[in-house]
Design a protein around this motif. Structure first.
Motif, mmCIF file in Angstrom:
data_model
loop_
_atom_site.group_PDB
_atom_site.id
_atom_site.type_symbol
_atom_site.label_atom_id
_atom_site.label_comp_id
_atom_site.label_asym_id
_atom_site.label_seq_id
_atom_site.Cartn_x
_atom_site.Cartn_y
_atom_site.Cartn_z
ATOM 1 N N VAL A 1 24.654 58.848 62.891
ATOM 2 C CA VAL A 1 23.980 58.145 61.793
ATOM 3 C C VAL A 1 24.961 57.256 61.054
ATOM 4 N N HIS A 2 26.183 57.755 60.846
ATOM 5 C CA HIS A 2 27.192 56.941 60.167
ATOM 6 C C HIS A 2 27.476 55.667 60.946
ATOM 7 N N ASP A 3 27.639 55.798 62.271
ATOM 8 C CA ASP A 3 27.948 54.615 63.077
ATOM 9 C C ASP A 3 26.818 53.595 63.029
ATOM 10 N N VAL A 4 25.577 54.093 63.165
ATOM 11 C CA VAL A 4 24.434 53.179 63.191
ATOM 12 C C VAL A 4 24.219 52.530 61.834
ATOM 13 N N VAL A 5 24.139 53.357 60.786
ATOM 14 C CA VAL A 5 23.857 52.831 59.459
ATOM 15 C C VAL A 5 25.017 51.993 58.940
ATOM 16 N N GLY A 6 26.247 52.439 59.176
ATOM 17 C CA GLY A 6 27.407 51.679 58.715
ATOM 18 C C GLY A 6 27.477 50.304 59.346
ATOM 19 N N HIS A 7 27.223 50.262 60.653
ATOM 20 C CA HIS A 7 27.251 48.965 61.341
ATOM 21 C C HIS A 7 26.157 48.044 60.807
ATOM 22 N N GLY A 8 24.946 48.591 60.669
ATOM 23 C CA GLY A 8 23.838 47.762 60.195
ATOM 24 C C GLY A 8 24.044 47.279 58.773
ATOM 25 N N LEU A 9 24.501 48.159 57.887
ATOM 26 C CA LEU A 9 24.697 47.763 56.496
ATOM 27 C C LEU A 9 25.832 46.760 56.344
ATOM 28 N N ALA A 10 26.879 46.901 57.161
ATOM 29 C CA ALA A 10 27.973 45.929 57.084
ATOM 30 C C ALA A 10 27.479 44.532 57.450
ATOM 31 N N ALA A 11 26.678 44.453 58.528
ATOM 32 C CA ALA A 11 26.139 43.140 58.923
ATOM 33 C C ALA A 11 25.186 42.597 57.863
ATOM 34 N N ILE A 12 24.352 43.468 57.296
ATOM 35 C CA ILE A 12 23.396 43.023 56.273
ATOM 36 C C ILE A 12 24.136 42.547 55.020
ATOM 37 N N GLN A 13 25.189 43.288 54.634
ATOM 38 C CA GLN A 13 25.928 42.890 53.446
ATOM 39 C C GLN A 13 26.570 41.514 53.618
ATOM 40 N N MET A 14 27.172 41.283 54.778
ATOM 41 C CA MET A 14 27.814 39.990 54.986
ATOM 42 C C MET A 14 26.782 38.874 55.001
ATOM 43 N N GLN A 15 25.659 39.096 55.648
ATOM 44 C CA GLN A 15 24.619 38.062 55.676
ATOM 45 C C GLN A 15 24.039 37.836 54.280
ATOM 46 N N ALA A 16 23.933 38.904 53.486
ATOM 47 C CA ALA A 16 23.441 38.735 52.119
ATOM 48 C C ALA A 16 24.408 37.905 51.295
ATOM 49 N N THR B 1 19.461 55.282 75.359
ATOM 50 C CA THR B 1 20.724 55.518 74.674
ATOM 51 C C THR B 1 21.624 54.302 74.830
ATOM 52 N N PRO B 2 22.278 53.838 73.733
ATOM 53 C CA PRO B 2 23.132 52.665 73.841
ATOM 54 C C PRO B 2 24.351 52.935 74.720
ATOM 55 N N GLY B 3 24.822 51.888 75.381
ATOM 56 C CA GLY B 3 25.990 51.990 76.244
ATOM 57 C C GLY B 3 26.640 50.630 76.397
ATOM 58 N N LEU B 4 27.583 50.527 77.314
ATOM 59 C CA LEU B 4 28.310 49.271 77.514
ATOM 60 C C LEU B 4 27.386 48.145 77.979
ATOM 61 N N ALA B 5 26.247 48.493 78.547
ATOM 62 C CA ALA B 5 25.304 47.449 78.954
ATOM 63 C C ALA B 5 24.775 46.684 77.746
ATOM 64 N N HIS B 6 24.880 47.283 76.542
ATOM 65 C CA HIS B 6 24.412 46.632 75.325
ATOM 66 C C HIS B 6 25.547 45.960 74.561
ATOM 67 N N LEU B 7 26.700 45.792 75.205
ATOM 68 C CA LEU B 7 27.847 45.203 74.504
ATOM 69 C C LEU B 7 27.561 43.773 74.057
ATOM 70 N N ASP B 8 26.931 42.989 74.913
ATOM 71 C CA ASP B 8 26.648 41.599 74.532
ATOM 72 C C ASP B 8 25.727 41.534 73.316
ATOM 73 N N ALA B 9 24.725 42.413 73.263
ATOM 74 C CA ALA B 9 23.836 42.431 72.099
ATOM 75 C C ALA B 9 24.598 42.860 70.849
ATOM 76 N N LEU B 10 25.524 43.811 70.994
ATOM 77 C CA LEU B 10 26.350 44.232 69.863
ATOM 78 C C LEU B 10 27.200 43.073 69.363
ATOM 79 N N VAL B 11 27.820 42.364 70.283
ATOM 80 C CA VAL B 11 28.654 41.217 69.900
ATOM 81 C C VAL B 11 27.809 40.153 69.212
ATOM 82 N N ALA B 12 26.601 39.936 69.718
ATOM 83 C CA ALA B 12 25.733 38.922 69.101
ATOM 84 C C ALA B 12 25.394 39.304 67.666
ATOM 85 N N ARG B 13 25.129 40.593 67.411
ATOM 86 C CA ARG B 13 24.814 41.013 66.041
ATOM 87 C C ARG B 13 26.020 40.838 65.123
#
Length: 363
Positions: free
Chosen positions: A174-189, A238-250
């Motif tokens: 939960v920390h990894d998911v929420v922390g990543h999402g909130l960091a991106a949202i904060q910067m965009q805000a 489940t997320p994995g390295l196949a989703h790396l490009d989507a992670l980088v895009a976010r």
């Protein structure tokens, strides 16, 4: 259990009834075995059928029957086995103070026959048989109870460790998911607020990025929480390295420039390694978004024959190594759980996170 519960009393009664008439021959001074003696043997043996449910009343009935048997002058015999069984159960199923009190009282009552039975051994020799029939089973019962209690404590402790480990794992997810999402949202805000003052017509772009980042974070959070209920119908992959490009895009949508380098020949990796690798990259990039003043990072994914190496680095303009928080601690725990290593260190003015994951995880 049913066979043991009733089989042992039946055996005690049978052995007592069969052997009692023959024991008389070894000591003619004892009172001849008659119907009353056989009745007392039956009562003492049959009472042990209730030893598990009512150990204290069972001890009372057995000791009183046996004491009456010995006091009136009947010979020592297998009736003493009923005493041993009753004492053992009390010592096994009751606390040490309670068992000591009741078994000590049982011994005192049992030794009354030394005052009335002329065929009993004289002096201190007379204490030995009665004391042995109580002391030995009492010791065995206490030892058995201690072993069972130790096993129960070990089992409960193992269950508690499993629960704690699962809670820690879910908390880290939960920390990894929420922390990543909130960091991106904060910067965009922050970007949206800046554009609202300088270029109001472009603020919508940042708001759209915030919407996408929040939607992605919620979807990934649902995936993580769905692990608690494996039968959840909306469980996502489940997320994995196949989703790396989507992670980088976010991350790039949050304003960070990321360079990705892939080395070696990609090959299928174990699911646990795949998830851990994705989470390490996600957390390392999130830390760059949250803490780095230089919005640029490089990612290296190297596939080796026996291990997977991940490197995330960015320029640290301050030159001071950041303190390890829950993010780096969580990454290290993930990697070491699989038998790998993770280092997070400052090199000149570059901060680097390096993880090496074995392709055959040890856990």
């Amino acid at each position: 259990m049913g066979l043991l519960r009733f089989g042992l009393p039946a055996a005690l009664v049978a052995v007592g009834l069969v052997t009692a008439p023959y024991i008389q021959r070894f000591n003619p001074a004892n009172r001849p075995v008659d119907a009353w003696a056989l009745a007392l043997i039956v009562v003492a043996g049959a009472a042990t059928a209730f030893r598990a449910r009512w150990p204290l009343p069972t001890l009372v009935v057995v000791v009183l029957s046996t004491t009456t048997y010995l006091t009136v002058g009947y010979p020592y015999g297998p009736i003493m086995f009923s005493v041993a069984v009753a004492v053992f159960e009390v010592a096994r199923r009751r606390s040490l103070p309670t068992a000591s009190l009741w078994c000590g009282g049982a011994l005192a009552v049992l030794l009354v026959h030394l005052l009335t039975n002329s065929a009993a051994l004289d002096g201190y020799l007379g204490l030995a048989p009665g004391s042995a029939w109580v002391a030995i089973p009492f010791t065995l019962g206490v030892a058995r109870r201690l072993v069972v209690e130790a096993g129960t404590r070990e089992r409960l402790e193992a269950e508690r460790r499993l629960v704690d480990a699962e809670r820690l794992r879910l908390a880290q997810e939960v920390h990894d998911v929420v922390g990543h999402g909130l960091a991106a949202i904060q910067m965009q805000a922050d970007i949206a607020l800046h554009l609202q003052r300088t270029k109001p017509d472009q603020a919508a772009v940042a708001l759209e990025a915030i919407s996408r980042a929040s939607a992605d974070a919620l979807a990934e959070l649902r995936t993580t929480l769905a692990e608690i209920s494996p039968d959840a119908p909306d469980r996502a992959p489940t997320p994995g390295l196949a989703h790396l490009d989507a992670l980088v895009a976010r991350v790039e949508a949050a304003g960070l420039t990321v360079g990705v380098v892939r080395r070696g020949t990609p090959s299928p990796v174990p699911s646990a390694v795949d998830v851990a690798a994705y989470r390490v990259l996600q957390e390392a990039l999130t830390n760059v978004v949250k803490h780095s003043a230089h919005p640029k990072a490089s990612v290296v994914v190297e596939h080796g024959p026996a291990s997977l190496t991940l490197v995330v680095s960015n320029q640290n303009l301050t030159g001071a190594p950041p303190s390890e928080g829950i993010g780096i601690t969580g990454m290290r725990r993930r990697v070491e759980h699989l038998g790998g290593t993770l280092t997070a260190a400052q090199h000149d003015r570059t901060f680097e996170v390096r993880a090496i994951l074995p392709l055959t995880p040890s856990s």
